[in-house]
Design a protein around this motif. Structure first.
Motif: not given
Length: 366
Positions: A235-262
């Motif tokens: 999931v992710g979001a990007v935003a522009l606020d009224q002050y003209g500033n941008l920001a980005a955010a991303t979050s995930t649980g990764g891949m099903t069945n992943k190994r080795y701390g991928r």
């Protein structure tokens, strides 16, 4: 002399607070914009029931309204993307936070990143198992440490020290995601689904293990999940606020069945997450290894900065590079003029945006 001292002090304050002065001069509520994604993959109408489609559409709309409320009351783009992603982390529909997929060992390992386009400050965490909202941990790393990225137990210790919401690993257990793991394990071993036993959950401090009941094999039934084919759950979001500033955010649980701390691209600044007021804010979703190798998020910003490409052209060019390497997925992008890009080369991508006037659009398919 006193007059000179007062004038000097005033000049010093102004010099020390250019952002505040600029903010006061450039505040414009009509430009606020929020764009989100909830994952990409083989998301097709054939794989989607009306019930599933309605559930995702409603969740995406609620996520947009969550961030929009922050922007509408004068909140920053950072506040908006964090609030939006937290909402999606708390929903079992998305592979982030509560809805995270299982690793090969039956754990839920979470990654997240956030970046401030005004200052280029960034924070991320990877491989955390007890932090309820990894995106807030990422922001804490950005604002309350001298680091950019923390991983595993160290990141969890930091989150505890900063007073973030810590939960038992079992909080992230959902039967739906567990069944996805079982199906992946069966495929990996060449077993057929109906040979699987009925699962039960068994947890211990610091771990989220899953065991199978011994005894008579049970039939494999489709779990009560909104499965819609192979999907890269980020999931992710990007935003522009009224002050003209941008920001980005991303979050995930990764891949099903992943190994080795991928770890995939989501928590890697410049790969899956990036924001710079001089170019754009980007959050990616897809086959992380290819997005890392292509440094997609930064690549888009660089194409805008150096080649002077518009956002949509830069985003498509970068995604085309991923495709040439054999990867697929998608991304969302936003520039300071409020221009939006949401390209993807998979069958579908959960995505949507909301403008200052409240105009909203949520899309799933091509």
């Amino acid at each position: 002399m006193l007059h000179k001292l007062l004038l000097g002090a005033a000049l010093l304050v102004t010099a020390q607070s250019p952002a505040a002065a600029q903010t006061a001069q450039t505040s414009d509520p009509t430009r606020i914009t929020l764009v989100i994604h909830g994952g990409a993959g083989t998301i097709t109408r054939q794989n989607m029931t009306p019930e599933k489609e309605n559930a995702y559409t409603e969740a995406l709309n609620q996520a947009l309204q969550t961030g929009y409320a922050v922007l509408k009351r004068g909140g920053t783009s950072l506040d908006a993307v964090e609030a939006t992603v937290r909402f999606m982390e708390d929903s079992a529909l998305f592979n982030a936070g509560k809805g995270a997929v299982f690793t090969h060992d039956g754990r839920n390992e979470l990654d997240a990143a956030i970046m401030d386009g005004q200052t280029l400050k960034a924070g991320s965490v990877a491989g955390v198992t007890v932090v309820r909202n990894p995106i807030s941990a990422a922001r804490a790393v950005m604002e309350k440490s001298e680091h950019v990225m923390l991983v595993g137990p160290g990141a969890e210790q930091f989150a505890r020290e900063k007073g973030l919401d810590i939960v038992a690993p079992s909080y992230f257990y959902t039967e739906a995601r567990y069944q996805q793991l079982q199906k992946a394990l069966a495929t990996e071993k060449g077993a057929v689904p109906d040979q699987l036993n009925t699962p039960t959950r068994e947890t211990s401090p610091g771990k989220s293990k899953v065991k199978l009941k011994s005894g008579k094999p049970g039939s494999y039934a489709e779990p009560p999940i909104f499965t819609e084919g192979r999907k890269y759950g980020t999931v992710g979001a990007v935003a522009l606020d009224q002050y003209g500033n941008l920001a980005a955010a991303t979050s995930t649980g990764g891949m099903t069945n992943k190994r080795y701390g991928r770890v995939g691209d989501a928590p890697i600044i410049g790969a899956g997450t990036y924001a710079d007021n001089q170019s754009c804010a980007v959050s990616c979703t897809g086959w992380g290894e290819y997005f890392i190798r292509s440094t997609v998020a930064r690549d888009i910003a660089a194409r805008m900065e150096y080649a002077r490409l518009p956002l949509d052209a830069a985003a498509q060019a970068s995604l085309d590079k991923v495709a040439r390497l054999g990867g697929d997925g998608g991304l969302i992008g936003l520039d300071r003029q409020g221009n939006i890009a949401m390209p993807f080369n998979s069958e579908g991508m959960y995505r949507g945006y909301i403008k200052a006037n409240g105009q909203t659009q949520v899309l799933i398919y091509k």
